[in-house]
Structure formats: structure tokens, C-alpha cells
Design an enzyme around this catalytic site. Sequence first.
Site, PDB file in Angstrom:
ATOM      1  N   LEU A 136     -49.532 -67.764 -39.431  1.00 24.28           N
ATOM      2  CA  LEU A 136     -49.297 -68.342 -38.114  1.00 24.28           C
ATOM      3  C   LEU A 136     -48.354 -69.537 -38.208  1.00 24.28           C
ATOM      4  O   LEU A 136     -47.376 -69.640 -37.480  1.00 24.28           O
ATOM      5  CB  LEU A 136     -50.620 -68.760 -37.467  1.00 24.28           C
ATOM      6  CG  LEU A 136     -50.532 -69.472 -36.109  1.00 24.28           C
ATOM      7  CD1 LEU A 136     -49.908 -68.561 -35.052  1.00 24.28           C
ATOM      8  CD2 LEU A 136     -51.909 -69.946 -35.642  1.00 24.28           C
ATOM      9  N   THR A 137     -48.630 -70.458 -39.129  1.00 22.91           N
ATOM     10  CA  THR A 137     -47.896 -71.722 -39.218  1.00 22.91           C
ATOM     11  C   THR A 137     -46.469 -71.520 -39.715  1.00 22.91           C
ATOM     12  O   THR A 137     -46.218 -70.721 -40.616  1.00 22.91           O
ATOM     13  CB  THR A 137     -48.635 -72.687 -40.161  1.00 22.91           C
ATOM     14  OG1 THR A 137     -49.964 -72.875 -39.688  1.00 22.91           O
ATOM     15  CG2 THR A 137     -47.929 -74.029 -40.235  1.00 22.91           C
ATOM     16  N   GLU A 138     -45.543 -72.293 -39.123  1.00 19.08           N
ATOM     17  CA  GLU A 138     -44.145 -72.278 -39.528  1.00 19.08           C
ATOM     18  C   GLU A 138     -43.686 -73.707 -39.805  1.00 19.08           C
ATOM     19  O   GLU A 138     -44.358 -74.668 -39.407  1.00 19.08           O
ATOM     20  CB  GLU A 138     -43.279 -71.637 -38.436  1.00 19.08           C
ATOM     21  CG  GLU A 138     -43.624 -70.196 -38.155  1.00 19.08           C
ATOM     22  CD  GLU A 138     -42.651 -69.537 -37.185  1.00 19.08           C
ATOM     23  OE1 GLU A 138     -41.623 -70.165 -36.845  1.00 19.08           O
ATOM     24  OE2 GLU A 138     -42.918 -68.391 -36.768  1.00 19.08           O
ATOM     25  N   SER A 143     -49.380 -77.157 -35.094  1.00 17.50           N
ATOM     26  CA  SER A 143     -50.356 -77.192 -34.012  1.00 17.50           C
ATOM     27  C   SER A 143     -49.829 -76.527 -32.742  1.00 17.50           C
ATOM     28  O   SER A 143     -50.596 -75.982 -31.951  1.00 17.50           O
ATOM     29  CB  SER A 143     -50.745 -78.647 -33.708  1.00 17.50           C
ATOM     30  OG  SER A 143     -51.339 -79.254 -34.837  1.00 17.50           O
ATOM     31  N   GLY A 350     -67.297 -96.097 -59.261  1.00 15.46           N
ATOM     32  CA  GLY A 350     -66.470 -97.209 -59.695  1.00 15.46           C
ATOM     33  C   GLY A 350     -65.208 -96.702 -60.375  1.00 15.46           C
ATOM     34  O   GLY A 350     -64.600 -95.723 -59.949  1.00 15.46           O
ATOM     35  N   GLU A 374     -56.490 -75.069 -40.388  1.00 10.61           N
ATOM     36  CA  GLU A 374     -57.050 -74.322 -39.255  1.00 10.61           C
ATOM     37  C   GLU A 374     -57.292 -75.205 -38.028  1.00 10.61           C
ATOM     38  O   GLU A 374     -58.288 -75.074 -37.322  1.00 10.61           O
ATOM     39  CB  GLU A 374     -58.314 -73.568 -39.672  1.00 10.61           C
ATOM     40  CG  GLU A 374     -58.006 -72.512 -40.719  1.00 10.61           C
ATOM     41  CD  GLU A 374     -59.119 -71.516 -40.932  1.00 10.61           C
ATOM     42  OE1 GLU A 374     -59.834 -71.180 -39.978  1.00 10.61           O
ATOM     43  OE2 GLU A 374     -59.270 -71.068 -42.080  1.00 10.61           O
ATOM     44  N   SER A 377     -58.003 -82.448 -37.017  1.00  9.17           N
ATOM     45  CA  SER A 377     -59.078 -83.108 -36.261  1.00  9.17           C
ATOM     46  C   SER A 377     -58.630 -83.433 -34.844  1.00  9.17           C
ATOM     47  O   SER A 377     -59.414 -83.345 -33.892  1.00  9.17           O
ATOM     48  CB  SER A 377     -59.517 -84.391 -36.975  1.00  9.17           C
ATOM     49  OG  SER A 377     -60.178 -84.093 -38.186  1.00  9.17           O
TER      50      SER A 377
END
Length: 396
Positions: A136-138, A143, A350, A374, A377
Site C-alpha cells: 500500500l505505502t509509497e 498515511s 542503567g 499500519e 499513532s
Amino acid sequence: MKIAADLSSTTYPFVLTEEQEQLRKEIRSLSAREISPNMMKWDEAGEFPIAAVKSLGSMGLMGIIFPAEYGGAGLGYVDYVLAIEELSAVDGSIGITVAAHNSLGSNHIFLAGNDNQRRKYMPKLATGEWLAAWGLTEPGSGSDASGARTTAIKRGDKYVLNGNKTFITNGHYADVVVVIAVTDKSKGTHGLSAFIVEKGTKGFRPGKKENKLGLRASDTSELIFEDCEIPAENLLGSEGEGFIDAMRVLDGGRISIAALSLGIARGALDSATRYVKDRRQFGKAIAEFQGIQWKLADMATELDAARLLTQRAAVLKDAGHKVTRESSMAKLFASEVAVRICNDAVQLFGGYGFIKDYPVEKYYRDVKLCTIGEGTSEIQRMVIAREILKVYPSRG
């Protein structure tokens, strides 16, 4: 269904069934045998653990949410959450590999595919013989899916794909990829369609492999389409409904990212708890100091709250309910809680938390993806707000 007699675990807010307890034991056994001894080597080298992934396929985990008629395990999202959490508590790279395969690539074919497509692809995917990816992402549309530039032009009985996808999990190793492409630019997201592209198709190849902060044994890469011809029958669902189907896919996918978050956070909390009981300062274990105890209490409480949200979404998904709001809430809360827990775990170690001899350094690097993948936030908050406002229509 009988309830498991072993109540020794306090990491779940409900009592596991015998079947779920057995699933957990099998995953822990495989993790101890094949994953834990190798995870730092895989992480350092950015090596994709194909043999371990195949072992997960033999266990049924690569098709855990799919019916037995397609070679799947026939289990539900509650079991799926359990499995992803258990894997991710050892190595988030394994967890996200399984999640992307099940929830995204394979699930899109299962949800939107016709009978022929399901029967052609699902048995190989559900058994782990084949690995799936989802595109989906390009580079210019993350978004905002309406900004997609990868095109699919119909020519006779074929579609010709051109464009690039980026940040694709399993990209180099996938045998089949579901790709979202523009079929009608004038319609925005309603002009997006989904297509099945097989490995080896002329004009399709994986591109650059990303060199990542964390989850380094998970393959993340670019996909390149250059005059890639596929049969028209590889259209997945109806033309123009690819984005709508993708949103249905993401409802389940966000549950899996919430589970990934739970696992990474639990691994960090477990490591920190063991450490503070052994580490001595000022003549006693640092676990005896109230400041340390309060930090552990907050970490454990937030983790259980995140698990309850995630399990709620899974239960509703199994019952057939729409879970857009619930999955987004689970993903948002679990991912942000997980980042806080991993940060606190490093603090409890620590200076030792900053070096690779101890596991919290890896959990800390791995967990950040959970607030991004996916749907960030920020996007989850938009989705949740939109779903809430639907319940209270305007009186104007």
C-alpha cells in the site's frame, strides 16, 4: 472446552484453555530451540530467518486465522494474538513477519478474493509454503493513500502496473504480493484497486532493502513495477474498491500490531524484572527500593490494560463485529505503552541497558515501529475520533 490446570502464568488477564496453553508451550519450545539462540546474529546481520519461518508454517502459524479447508489452522484472533505475543516476546522480527503474512497479504486474498483466487493461493499461503506481502505505502503516500502514484492500466485482458511501493514487509522473500494501484485517478481513494502479483512476473522485482533501526531480521524493502503485465483475473475484488478492502484488512492488521507491541513490551518487562532482583546496590537488590517497585508496578499495569484492549478487539473480531474503533484503540494504546515500558526497562538496567549484551537494548530498538506501522499513532487518533463522532450525528 476444559480450562487449563496450570495457572502458573500471570501474564494473561484470563485463564487459557488447554488448547491455548498447548499452543503457547509449543511456541515457547520452538522459540527456545530455533529463535532465541540466533536472534542477535540475525539482528546484527539483518538476516531473514527463512528456516525458522518455515518451521512456523509447519506449526500452522502461517495460516492461523484461516479455515482448515484452505490449509489453515482454523483458529481465531484470540489465539492469533496469543501467538504473535509469544513470538514477539522473544523476537519482534519473527512476530512482524508472521503478522504481515497473515493479517495483510494473505488476509486480503481471503477477504476480497473470489473462489478461484482463494483456492489457487490460500493453501500455499496458509501452510507457509508461500510467503505473502502487501503493498500500500509509497514514497510519497503513507498515511494519505489518495496520493498513490502506482498505476494499473487495463489493456485488453491484462493490467499493466507501473510504480514503486516502499516499506514492504517480506518484500524480498514474498512469493505473492497484493498491490494497491490507481485505476482511476479522478476518483481519489475510490479509484484504487487491488491486484495479485506473483514472484517472477516480468516487470516486477524487489528493490532496495531497508537498513533499519530495529526489527532488523524482518525483511523490509521496496517493490518496483515497470510495465508489469498481469492477467485481468488477478484483479482482487472489484475495480475501485481496493482501498475499501484495504481498510477492512487493516482492522485485523492493527490487532496484530497491538499483539506485537504486547510481546515486545512483555519481553522487556520480564528481562527488567529478573535483572532488578539480581542487581545489588547499597547492600541489597535494587528490586527492594520503592522507586524501582513503583516503576515495575506501572509497567505491569499498563501492559495488562493494553492486553485487555487487544483481547477485546480480538474477541469482537472473532464474533464478526466491525472493529475499526476497537482495533485502533488497541493498536494506539498498546504501541505507546510498549514504547514506555521498553524505555523504562532500559533505564532499570542503567548502563547495561545501553549495550547489546542484554536484551532490552534490542527490545528498545524494535518497539518503535509499533507506533508507526499500519497507521501511525496520529492516524489511529483520527480513526478513533471519526468512529466516536459517527455515534453522535450533528443536529444541524
